[in-house]
Scaffold this active site. Structure first.
Site, PDB file in Angstrom:
ATOM      1  N   HIS A  45     -11.574 -29.090  -8.543  1.00  0.00           N
ATOM      2  CA  HIS A  45     -10.221 -29.290  -9.081  1.00  0.00           C
ATOM      3  C   HIS A  45      -9.504 -30.439  -8.355  1.00  0.00           C
ATOM      4  O   HIS A  45      -8.922 -31.316  -8.998  1.00  0.00           O
ATOM      5  CB  HIS A  45      -9.453 -27.969  -8.929  1.00  0.00           C
ATOM      6  CG  HIS A  45      -8.027 -28.005  -9.403  1.00  0.00           C
ATOM      7  ND1 HIS A  45      -7.580 -27.240 -10.457  1.00  0.00           N
ATOM      8  CD2 HIS A  45      -6.944 -28.698  -8.946  1.00  0.00           C
ATOM      9  CE1 HIS A  45      -6.281 -27.478 -10.631  1.00  0.00           C
ATOM     10  NE2 HIS A  45      -5.878 -28.340  -9.725  1.00  0.00           N
ATOM     11  N   GLU A  46      -9.593 -30.444  -7.018  1.00  0.00           N
ATOM     12  CA  GLU A  46      -8.864 -31.467  -6.246  1.00  0.00           C
ATOM     13  C   GLU A  46      -9.509 -32.845  -6.397  1.00  0.00           C
ATOM     14  O   GLU A  46      -8.803 -33.848  -6.474  1.00  0.00           O
ATOM     15  CB  GLU A  46      -8.777 -31.078  -4.762  1.00  0.00           C
ATOM     16  CG  GLU A  46      -8.089 -29.742  -4.478  1.00  0.00           C
ATOM     17  CD  GLU A  46      -6.747 -29.548  -5.171  1.00  0.00           C
ATOM     18  OE1 GLU A  46      -6.040 -30.537  -5.440  1.00  0.00           O
ATOM     19  OE2 GLU A  46      -6.409 -28.389  -5.466  1.00  0.00           O
TER      20      GLU A  46
ATOM     21  N   HIS B  62      -8.349 -34.530  -9.456  1.00  0.00           N
ATOM     22  CA  HIS B  62      -7.026 -35.158  -9.308  1.00  0.00           C
ATOM     23  C   HIS B  62      -7.149 -36.614  -8.854  1.00  0.00           C
ATOM     24  O   HIS B  62      -6.349 -37.461  -9.247  1.00  0.00           O
ATOM     25  CB  HIS B  62      -6.188 -34.412  -8.262  1.00  0.00           C
ATOM     26  CG  HIS B  62      -5.391 -33.257  -8.807  1.00  0.00           C
ATOM     27  ND1 HIS B  62      -4.439 -33.399  -9.788  1.00  0.00           N
ATOM     28  CD2 HIS B  62      -5.387 -31.936  -8.477  1.00  0.00           C
ATOM     29  CE1 HIS B  62      -3.888 -32.207 -10.044  1.00  0.00           C
ATOM     30  NE2 HIS B  62      -4.457 -31.300  -9.263  1.00  0.00           N
TER      31      HIS B  62
ATOM     32  N   GLN C  32      -0.760 -35.792  -6.081  1.00  0.00           N
ATOM     33  CA  GLN C  32       0.236 -34.752  -6.373  1.00  0.00           C
ATOM     34  C   GLN C  32       1.502 -34.907  -5.542  1.00  0.00           C
ATOM     35  O   GLN C  32       2.517 -34.293  -5.844  1.00  0.00           O
ATOM     36  CB  GLN C  32      -0.354 -33.354  -6.131  1.00  0.00           C
ATOM     37  CG  GLN C  32      -1.456 -32.992  -7.110  1.00  0.00           C
ATOM     38  CD  GLN C  32      -1.932 -31.574  -6.866  1.00  0.00           C
ATOM     39  OE1 GLN C  32      -2.801 -31.349  -6.037  1.00  0.00           O
ATOM     40  NE2 GLN C  32      -1.349 -30.619  -7.567  1.00  0.00           N
TER      41      GLN C  32
ATOM     42  N   GLY D 270      -4.985 -25.713  -2.632  1.00  0.00           N
ATOM     43  CA  GLY D 270      -5.425 -27.086  -2.430  1.00  0.00           C
ATOM     44  C   GLY D 270      -4.374 -28.060  -2.916  1.00  0.00           C
ATOM     45  O   GLY D 270      -3.483 -27.691  -3.692  1.00  0.00           O
TER      46      GLY D 270
ATOM     47  N   CYS E  75      -2.381 -24.941 -11.301  1.00  0.00           N
ATOM     48  CA  CYS E  75      -2.184 -26.171 -10.529  1.00  0.00           C
ATOM     49  C   CYS E  75      -0.709 -26.298 -10.161  1.00  0.00           C
ATOM     50  O   CYS E  75       0.154 -26.047 -11.000  1.00  0.00           O
ATOM     51  CB  CYS E  75      -2.611 -27.362 -11.387  1.00  0.00           C
ATOM     52  SG  CYS E  75      -2.391 -28.958 -10.591  1.00  0.00           S
ATOM     53  N   LEU E  76      -0.435 -26.695  -8.919  1.00  0.00           N
ATOM     54  CA  LEU E  76       0.964 -26.857  -8.488  1.00  0.00           C
ATOM     55  C   LEU E  76       1.686 -27.910  -9.326  1.00  0.00           C
ATOM     56  O   LEU E  76       2.901 -27.856  -9.472  1.00  0.00           O
ATOM     57  CB  LEU E  76       1.028 -27.244  -7.001  1.00  0.00           C
ATOM     58  CG  LEU E  76       0.562 -26.182  -5.997  1.00  0.00           C
ATOM     59  CD1 LEU E  76       0.653 -26.733  -4.576  1.00  0.00           C
ATOM     60  CD2 LEU E  76       1.366 -24.896  -6.124  1.00  0.00           C
TER      61      LEU E  76
HETATM   62 ZN    ZN Z   1      -4.090 -29.302  -9.237  1.00  0.00          ZN
END
Ligand code: ZN
Length: 156
Positions: A130-131, A134, A51, A46, A88-89
């Site tokens: 999670h997204e 963000h 991000q 995701g 997480c990226l």
């Molecule tokens: Zn993340």
């Protein structure tokens, strides 16, 4: 379509609130496409717009069943709770356990501006939570219960 630069955890943009999308124009559609490309390029499940440095309430997810593009996603129902491992990226090389609802129901707009709902358990449920975090400037490390430190290979 293009791959955009991922922002990392010290970047203040990741701590800001994203604004709602009021018009689904070409710019938003290009953003969604670029986010899908960027997610695949980085082997992510995701990605949220902050991000890639864009403070808009836009998320893409693919848990192995094809990409889902969510505009203005909002959790409208949740059930149970579950502790599971996340990464997480934007927070490379760190993983840890986080408590999330076992199931969430999320309302969003698709690319055509149609209101839809999606129900997520397992990996999809976790990714949705999670997204959406963000979009509110929240990272999983804020909610992390235990960090998982990789074991050193001691050798012989
Ligand atoms: Zn993340």
């Amino acid at each position: 379509m293009a791959i955009r630069q991922i922002r990392y955890d010290s970047d203040p943009i990741l701590r800001k609130n994203s604004r709602k999308v009021t018009e689904i124009n070409e710019r938003i559609k290009i953003l969604l496409d670029d986010m899908v490309d960027t997610m695949y390029h980085n082997d992510g499940v995701g990605l949220a717009a902050p991000q890639v440095g864009v403070l808009r309430r836009v998320v893409v997810i693919d848990v192995g069943e094809g990409p889902i593009k969510l505009i203005n996603p909002e959790i409208i129902g949740e059930e149970g709770e579950k502790v599971d491992v996340e990464g997480c990226l934007s927070v490379p090389n760190r993983v840890g356990t986080v408590k999330r609802p076992e199931k969430v129901i999320v309302k969003y707009l698709d690319e055509q501006g149609q209101e839809k709902t999606i129900e997520g358990t397992g990996l999809l449920g976790k990714a949705l939570c999670h997204e959406i975090d963000h979009l509110n400037g929240i990272l999983f490390i804020d909610k992390m219960i235990d960090e998982i430190i990789p074991e050193e290979d001691e050798g012989d």
